[in-house]
Design an enzyme around this catalytic site. Structure first.
Site, mmCIF file in Angstrom:
data_model
loop_
_atom_site.group_PDB
_atom_site.id
_atom_site.type_symbol
_atom_site.label_atom_id
_atom_site.label_comp_id
_atom_site.label_asym_id
_atom_site.label_seq_id
_atom_site.Cartn_x
_atom_site.Cartn_y
_atom_site.Cartn_z
ATOM 1 N N ASP A 1 0.867 -1.165 0.000
ATOM 2 C CA ASP A 1 0.000 0.000 0.000
ATOM 3 C C ASP A 1 0.914 1.228 0.000
ATOM 4 O OD1 ASP A 1 -2.375 1.579 0.351
ATOM 5 O OD2 ASP A 1 -1.894 1.721 2.476
ATOM 6 N N ASP B 1 -0.062 5.081 1.084
ATOM 7 C CA ASP B 1 -0.253 5.959 2.233
ATOM 8 C C ASP B 1 -0.330 5.153 3.527
ATOM 9 O OD1 ASP B 1 -0.638 8.555 0.833
ATOM 10 O OD2 ASP B 1 -2.330 7.482 -0.050
#
Length: 233
Positions: free
Chosen positions: A25, A27
């Protein structure tokens, strides 16, 4: 939970198979983008003559983007009549300031350098839209082998489809890879795709459920611990 063999760097193995790739991922996992996201939320509050909210209250919502920040800062959801206009205002401000105070989490650059040095494929699967992802990746000066954004395949995590799309682009198989994220939807997507899943304990952790209940194969507190992952028992 099915127990898998430990992964030992630089010869990654689990289930008696060599680990071919890592997917992350963005953020809250690779990049700390919370300062700019929180600033956008507080900008909207300021122009409405509301006091700024403490960063500590806004940070956990950063993994959920505009929806999360607007929910915390204004208590609204997508069903609210004013949501669409506020979301546009939020994103317009964020797009102009998204690299301000944007950094990689401590240890991430060293981790990615090690993966590159050992020719281990890695990529990014994020719910962030491409128009925000590309400038962030360029600014951070990182070079993933694949980037799948929230608008790449028409469906977002927790669906496994973005991860499966990335795996196909890497010319690999889901069971040969690791997916790392800081939100329960990351783990749900990774599990559904068939990857080994790692919960990033250094991230925003904005889910209502505690990290121990996400169903991850491993929970880590620092990015560099990925180099010696051992599954939960």
């Amino acid at each position: 939970m099915h127990r898998r063999e430990p992964i030992r760097f630089p010869f990654y193995y689990y289930a008696n198979m060599k680990t071919d790739f890592f997917l992350f991922d963005l953020d809250g996992t690779l990049a700390d983008s919370a300062p700019a996201l929180a600033a956008a939320a507080n900008h909207l509050r300021e122009v409405r003559n509301l006091p700024k909210m403490p960063f500590e209250k806004l940070r956990p919502a950063a993994s959920h983007g505009a929806r999360g920040l607007l929910g915390v800062a204004f208590g609204i959801t997508k069903e609210d009549p004013s949501y669409a206009e506020m979301e546009k205002e939020f994103l317009d401000y964020y797009s102009e300031h998204l690299t301000e105070n944007l950094t990689l989490f401590p240890g991430v650059r060293q981790l990615l350098d090690e993966l590159d040095a050992h020719q281990v494929k890695w990529g990014i699967v994020t719910n962030k839209f491409k128009k925000f992802t590309d400038p962030a990746v360029d600014y951070l000066n990182i070079h993933p082998g694949v980037i799948v954004c929230g608008d790449t395949v028409g469906i977002r995590k927790p669906s496994p489809e973005p991860i499966l799309y990335a795996v196909k682009k890497l010319n690999s198989k889901p069971e040969l890879g690791v997916y790392v994220g800081d939100d329960i939807r990351d783990i749900q997507a990774g599990n559904a795709a068939g990857c080994f899943t790692v919960a990033a304990g250094w991230g925003y952790l904005g889910s209502e459920k505690p990290i121990t209940q996400w169903g991850a194969d491993a929970i880590l507190e620092k990015p560099l611990e990925l180099l010696t992952v051992k599954p939960l028992t």
